[in-house]
Design an enzyme around this catalytic site. Sequence first.
Site, short mmCIF file in Angstrom:
data_model
loop_
_atom_site.label_atom_id
_atom_site.label_comp_id
_atom_site.label_asym_id
_atom_site.label_seq_id
_atom_site.Cartn_x
_atom_site.Cartn_y
_atom_site.Cartn_z
N ASN A 183 2.49 -5.44 -3.56
CA ASN A 183 0.46 -5.58 -2.80
C ASN A 183 0.21 -4.03 -2.42
OD1 ASN A 183 -1.30 -7.81 -2.48
ND2 ASN A 183 -1.49 -6.84 0.11
N GLU B 35 -6.19 -11.23 -1.23
CA GLU B 35 -6.67 -10.36 0.50
C GLU B 35 -8.11 -10.82 -0.29
OE1 GLU B 35 -5.54 -6.87 2.02
OE2 GLU B 35 -3.45 -7.56 2.16
N HIS C 29 -10.12 -6.26 -2.11
CA HIS C 29 -11.35 -6.43 -0.82
C HIS C 29 -12.62 -5.13 -1.57
CE1 HIS C 29 -9.15 -6.86 2.18
NE2 HIS C 29 -8.01 -6.06 1.66
N GLU D 284 1.16 -1.46 -0.26
CA GLU D 284 -0.04 -0.08 -0.12
C GLU D 284 1.08 1.21 0.02
OE1 GLU D 284 -2.82 -0.19 3.23
OE2 GLU D 284 -3.66 -1.99 2.45
N ASP E 287 -11.85 -10.36 -1.06
CA ASP E 287 -13.40 -10.46 0.06
C ASP E 287 -13.87 -9.39 -0.99
OD1 ASP E 287 -12.25 -8.16 0.78
OD2 ASP E 287 -12.54 -8.90 3.59
C1 XIL Z 1 -6.13 -5.95 8.73
C2 XIL Z 1 -6.81 -7.67 9.40
O1 XIL Z 1 -7.74 -8.32 8.88
C3 XIL Z 1 -7.92 -6.52 10.42
O2 XIL Z 1 -7.53 -8.06 11.97
C4 XIL Z 1 -6.65 -5.85 11.60
O3 XIL Z 1 -7.35 -5.39 12.33
C5 XIL Z 1 -5.89 -4.42 9.99
O4 XIL Z 1 -5.65 -5.49 9.56
N1 XIL Z 1 -4.86 -4.59 3.47
C6 XIL Z 1 -3.85 -5.38 3.98
C7 XIL Z 1 -4.91 -6.38 5.13
O5 XIL Z 1 -3.28 -5.21 3.42
O6 XIL Z 1 -3.28 -6.72 6.11
C8 XIL Z 1 -5.54 -5.62 6.03
O7 XIL Z 1 -5.49 -6.44 6.65
C9 XIL Z 1 -6.50 -5.45 5.43
C10 XIL Z 1 -6.61 -4.08 3.94
#
Ligand code: XIL
Length: 298
Positions: A167, A231, A203, A126, A233
């Site tokens: 990422n 990641e 996401h 990020e 979802d």
């Molecule tokens: C999130 C986790 O799911 C949570 O449990 C934590 O509180 C915060 O981080 N991008 C990412 C992940 O790269 O590491 C994040 O994970 C979600 C967004």
Amino acid sequence: AETLGTAAAQSGRYFGAAVAPHLGETDYESTLNREFSSVVAENAMKWDATEPSPGQFNFSGGDELVAYAKQRGKFVRGHTLVWHAQQPGWVQGLTGDTLRQAMRNHITKVAGHYAGKIDSWDVVNEAFEGDGSRRQSNLQKQLGNGWIEDAFRTARAADPKAKLCYNDYGTDGINAKSDAIYRMVQDFRARGVPIDCVGFQSHLASNSDLSTYRQNLQRFADLGVHVQITELDVGGSGAAQANVYRQVTQACMAVARCNGITVWGVTDKYSWRAQETPLLFNGNYQKKEAYGAVLAAL
Ligand code: XIL
């Protein structure tokens, strides 16, 4: 019976899940064992967890997950070596060369500890804004543009076998942010900066515009790097949610260098977006419509 992991393996891909400390729960563990061929720690390998005070490392959570995965022949993704978020407090106030040395030492020790056991590392997470500019994190402000390649070179030296990934989120199509990351990867490849993969967090929501999702994966793959959905979802339910999951899976399957998909959790009830029920299994570990859509597309 077919599972996400075995279906993905038929084309040489993995299908993974982010894991939080719920391995003692019978249904959680049996679902993870059965369906997923790769794991990533949802939090346990982040900087605040692994180096809570300077030079004092805590690998307990990560080691537990790696041991679990190795016993069952699952891949492990590493997440994440350098990120602006979830930094321990002591890192947040560092300046100049002190921050540079802290970053290098962190990467060297963590990637070194897990060397040979990690399939792909999210080396940097990020680092870009939606408009394509660099995020003005402490790393960026203190170290300037060179910190990202510094992180990748340090990671390669610490673990020469892992694929090294950049990422990010909001890269779910061709846009200003993915354009900027594309130019960085193109530049790294041209100059021999070690980068092997790009992670697309994905996401998403049921109404996400995925019209250029596959095309975007393909242009990165054409630079010679692997691409991974890291990641995934999707907020929502029913057919609309399943349709987004289907499109993402189909896009990965259509790109030869897309070698794996990871969903950001096992069950809705423990998701970081729990209210949005974004995962493939509901709170009772039952398969949702989205599960069937993914399985059919693999
Ligand atoms: C999130 C986790 O799911 C949570 O449990 C934590 O509180 C915060 O981080 N991008 C990412 C992940 O790269 O590491 C994040 O994970 C979600 C967004």
